[in-house]
Design a protein around this motif. Sequence first.
Motif, short mmCIF file in Angstrom:
data_model
loop_
_atom_site.label_atom_id
_atom_site.label_comp_id
_atom_site.label_asym_id
_atom_site.label_seq_id
_atom_site.Cartn_x
_atom_site.Cartn_y
_atom_site.Cartn_z
N LEU A 146 0.71 -1.57 0.33
CA LEU A 146 0.33 -0.11 -0.18
C LEU A 146 0.70 1.32 0.28
N VAL A 147 0.66 2.21 -0.95
CA VAL A 147 1.58 3.23 -1.67
C VAL A 147 0.54 4.26 -0.73
N LEU A 148 0.60 5.67 0.35
CA LEU A 148 0.14 6.83 0.56
C LEU A 148 0.81 7.91 0.20
N LEU A 149 0.03 8.54 -0.78
CA LEU A 149 1.02 10.11 -1.53
C LEU A 149 -0.18 11.12 -0.95
N ASP A 150 0.36 11.74 0.38
CA ASP A 150 -0.72 12.94 0.83
C ASP A 150 0.44 14.17 0.03
N SER A 151 0.00 14.42 -1.13
CA SER A 151 0.87 15.95 -1.94
C SER A 151 -0.32 16.25 -2.97
N CYS A 152 -0.09 17.13 -3.45
CA CYS A 152 -0.57 18.47 -4.30
C CYS A 152 -0.68 17.52 -5.67
N HIS A 153 -1.06 17.26 -6.45
CA HIS A 153 -1.86 16.72 -7.28
C HIS A 153 -1.09 15.29 -7.96
N SER A 154 -1.53 14.55 -6.44
CA SER A 154 -0.41 13.08 -6.03
C SER A 154 -1.18 12.34 -7.57
N GLY A 155 -2.12 12.69 -7.22
CA GLY A 155 -3.50 11.88 -8.59
C GLY A 155 -2.95 11.37 -9.48
N ALA A 156 -2.16 12.23 -9.93
CA ALA A 156 -1.29 12.42 -11.78
C ALA A 156 -0.69 11.29 -11.15
N ILE A 157 -0.12 10.47 -10.36
CA ILE A 157 1.18 9.38 -10.43
C ILE A 157 0.66 8.42 -11.38
N ALA A 158 -1.29 8.05 -10.90
CA ALA A 158 -1.45 6.88 -11.55
C ALA A 158 -1.94 7.27 -13.34
N GLN A 159 -1.24 8.18 -14.07
CA GLN A 159 -1.16 8.83 -15.41
C GLN A 159 0.15 9.11 -16.07
N ASP A 160 0.91 8.72 -14.88
CA ASP A 160 2.13 8.68 -16.04
C ASP A 160 3.34 7.21 -15.93
N PRO A 161 3.16 6.97 -16.73
CA PRO A 161 3.53 5.96 -17.09
C PRO A 161 5.27 5.11 -16.89
N GLY A 162 5.93 6.48 -16.96
CA GLY A 162 7.27 7.09 -16.19
C GLY A 162 7.51 5.93 -14.79
N ARG A 163 6.62 6.20 -13.93
CA ARG A 163 6.32 6.36 -12.78
C ARG A 163 5.24 4.94 -12.78
N ASP A 164 5.22 4.36 -13.10
CA ASP A 164 3.86 3.28 -12.85
C ASP A 164 4.30 2.24 -11.61
N LEU A 165 3.44 2.14 -10.78
CA LEU A 165 3.32 1.69 -9.92
C LEU A 165 2.91 0.12 -9.74
N ARG A 166 2.15 0.12 -10.86
CA ARG A 166 1.05 -0.98 -11.17
C ARG A 166 1.98 -2.12 -11.81
N PRO A 167 2.76 -1.89 -12.47
CA PRO A 167 3.24 -2.70 -14.59
C PRO A 167 2.33 -4.10 -13.98
N GLY A 168 1.91 -3.81 -15.79
CA GLY A 168 1.07 -4.95 -16.05
C GLY A 168 -0.99 -5.09 -14.89
N GLY A 169 -0.55 -4.19 -14.47
CA GLY A 169 -1.99 -4.03 -13.40
C GLY A 169 -1.85 -5.35 -11.93
N ARG A 170 -0.24 -4.83 -11.67
CA ARG A 170 -0.16 -5.88 -10.59
C ARG A 170 0.87 -5.10 -9.80
N GLY A 171 0.96 -5.12 -8.86
CA GLY A 171 1.74 -4.30 -7.62
C GLY A 171 0.89 -3.87 -6.23
N ALA A 172 1.71 -2.53 -6.23
CA ALA A 172 0.96 -2.22 -5.25
C ALA A 172 -0.22 -1.20 -5.05
N VAL A 173 -0.68 -1.35 -4.37
CA VAL A 173 -1.89 -0.21 -4.22
C VAL A 173 -1.81 1.04 -4.21
N VAL A 174 -2.62 2.04 -4.78
CA VAL A 174 -2.17 3.49 -4.43
C VAL A 174 -3.46 4.56 -4.38
N PHE A 175 -3.15 4.80 -2.40
CA PHE A 175 -3.99 6.45 -2.48
C PHE A 175 -3.42 7.31 -2.37
#
Length: 131
Positions: free
Chosen positions: A1-30
């Motif tokens: 579980l990854v918790l991101l408390d910062s402005c614009h943090s939802g952009a992480i899901a849209q940035d393939p360079g910061r893919d925390l879930r390659p292939g739909g697997r990996g960390a759950v991000v809030f």
Amino acid sequence: LVLLDSCHSGAIAQDPGRDLRPGGRGAVVFTAAAPDETASEFDLTITVDGKEITERHGFFSVAVFNALGRDRATVDRNADGVVTLEELHLTLAREVKELRRKAGVDRPGRRSQTVLASPPDLRNVVFVAAK
């Protein structure tokens, strides 16, 4: 579980360079905010070791602190003794909105701070526990 408390943090899901879930697997991000939102802070009161302390905290961080601490029983919506990520996400979204309302930051008709989850549908998240 990854918790991101910062402005614009939802952009992480849209940035393939910061893919925390390659292939739909990996960390759950809030995230504390949508890609186009700020994550607010305010002087909020939390209870630590039975003492109330008022300090500047992010609404998201306080919601996480309360949900995994003093409010844990209410987070477990179906009262099965297990807090699922879906239950946690629903609680965080509701609590951030309520904390902002109480602080006078949110006003009727205006956009609030959006707590996002990646993947967005947490009903199908499978955990493998180590023995």
